[in-house]
Design an enzyme around this catalytic site. Structure first.
Site, PDB file in Angstrom:
ATOM      1  N   GLY A  45       0.700  -1.381  -0.029  1.00 56.65           N
ATOM      2  CA  GLY A  45       0.102  -0.064   0.042  1.00 56.65           C
ATOM      3  C   GLY A  45       0.952   1.337  -0.013  1.00 56.65           C
ATOM      4  O   GLY A  45       0.234   2.267   0.126  1.00 56.65           O
ATOM      5  N   ASP A  46       2.181   1.467   0.032  1.00 60.55           N
ATOM      6  CA  ASP A  46       2.943   2.592  -0.091  1.00 60.55           C
ATOM      7  C   ASP A  46       4.168   2.243  -1.011  1.00 60.55           C
ATOM      8  O   ASP A  46       5.172   2.321  -0.816  1.00 60.55           O
ATOM      9  CB  ASP A  46       3.474   2.584   1.502  1.00 60.55           C
ATOM     10  CG  ASP A  46       4.045   3.886   1.570  1.00 60.55           C
ATOM     11  OD1 ASP A  46       3.799   4.925   0.780  1.00 60.55           O
ATOM     12  OD2 ASP A  46       5.059   4.082   2.488  1.00 60.55           O
ATOM     13  N   LEU A  47       3.470   1.836  -2.152  1.00 62.63           N
ATOM     14  CA  LEU A  47       4.921   1.761  -3.232  1.00 62.63           C
ATOM     15  C   LEU A  47       5.241   2.873  -3.919  1.00 62.63           C
ATOM     16  O   LEU A  47       4.432   3.692  -4.722  1.00 62.63           O
ATOM     17  CB  LEU A  47       4.106   0.930  -4.334  1.00 62.63           C
ATOM     18  CG  LEU A  47       5.148   0.081  -5.226  1.00 62.63           C
ATOM     19  CD1 LEU A  47       6.147  -0.779  -4.375  1.00 62.63           C
ATOM     20  CD2 LEU A  47       4.258  -1.013  -6.131  1.00 62.63           C
ATOM     21  N   ASN A  51      10.792   2.798  -1.531  1.00 64.46           N
ATOM     22  CA  ASN A  51      10.479   1.643  -0.962  1.00 64.46           C
ATOM     23  C   ASN A  51      11.007   0.284  -2.002  1.00 64.46           C
ATOM     24  O   ASN A  51      10.470  -0.702  -1.726  1.00 64.46           O
ATOM     25  CB  ASN A  51       9.215   1.572  -0.560  1.00 64.46           C
ATOM     26  CG  ASN A  51       8.811   2.173   0.716  1.00 64.46           C
ATOM     27  OD1 ASN A  51       9.686   2.497   1.677  1.00 64.46           O
ATOM     28  ND2 ASN A  51       7.303   2.505   0.865  1.00 64.46           N
TER      29      ASN A  51
END
Length: 174
Positions: A45-47, A51
């Site tokens: 959910g935080d691509l 990351n």
């Protein structure tokens, strides 16, 4: 025992810079992300580039691999949820209100909250979506003035959705 305090973290020296192979380009990255979500049922959910680490493969240093880090916002998506999510997109594309209601119900969306999804996922106000018409700038100005879209996608709305759905929506907006 490992001490994870900041003074005891050791950082390995950085490898020399390498160009990212074309198979990791944004065009192919989008395809890989869809496969990851719909085929394997994994959502990060935080691509974003911070990351992702591109490194040489340990077994074959001439080749690269992409490593995802920061798994604070990742979920495993059950097969039935993925199927209902695909049905949601199909219903949106076909302006199928019954299909939209059914898929949203299968996804855990309650009551009239299903009416928010044409706006959240397609930036199409519900009434325009139903009529298959594009909103005019005057329509959008009226909706903003009258507060018609107030509450659509706000914290109270998101709190009514299953967590896996919130992460999926976040991923959709990246």
């Amino acid at each position: 025992r490992r001490d994870a305090s900041p003074r005891n973290i050791h950082v390995a020296p950085a490898a020399p810079p390498r160009s990212v192979p074309t198979e990791y380009s944004s065009k192919n990255g989008s395809r890989r992300r869809r496969r990851c979500i719909f085929l394997h049922g994994y959502v990060h959910g935080d691509l974003h580039p911070g990351n992702l680490i591109v490194r040489a493969k340990p077994e074959s240093p001439a080749k690269c691999e992409v490593v995802l880090i920061d798994h604070g916002l990742h979920v495993a998506v059950p097969r039935d949820f993925r199927r209902a999510y695909c049905q949601l997109w199909t219903a949106l594309a076909l302006a199928d209100e019954d299909g939209l209601k059914a898929s949203c119900e299968a996804l855990g969306v309650q009551g009239d909250d299903y009416k928010a999804f044409p706006w959240l996922l397609g930036y199409m106000p519900y009434d325009n979506w139903k009529r298959r018409t594009m909103p005019t700038p005057a329509d959008l100005a009226r909706m903003a003035r009258t507060g018609e879209l107030k509450g659509v996608g706000d914290a109270a709305f998101l709190n009514r959705l299953p967590y896996v759905f919130v992460v999926m929506l976040r991923t959709n907006m990246q």
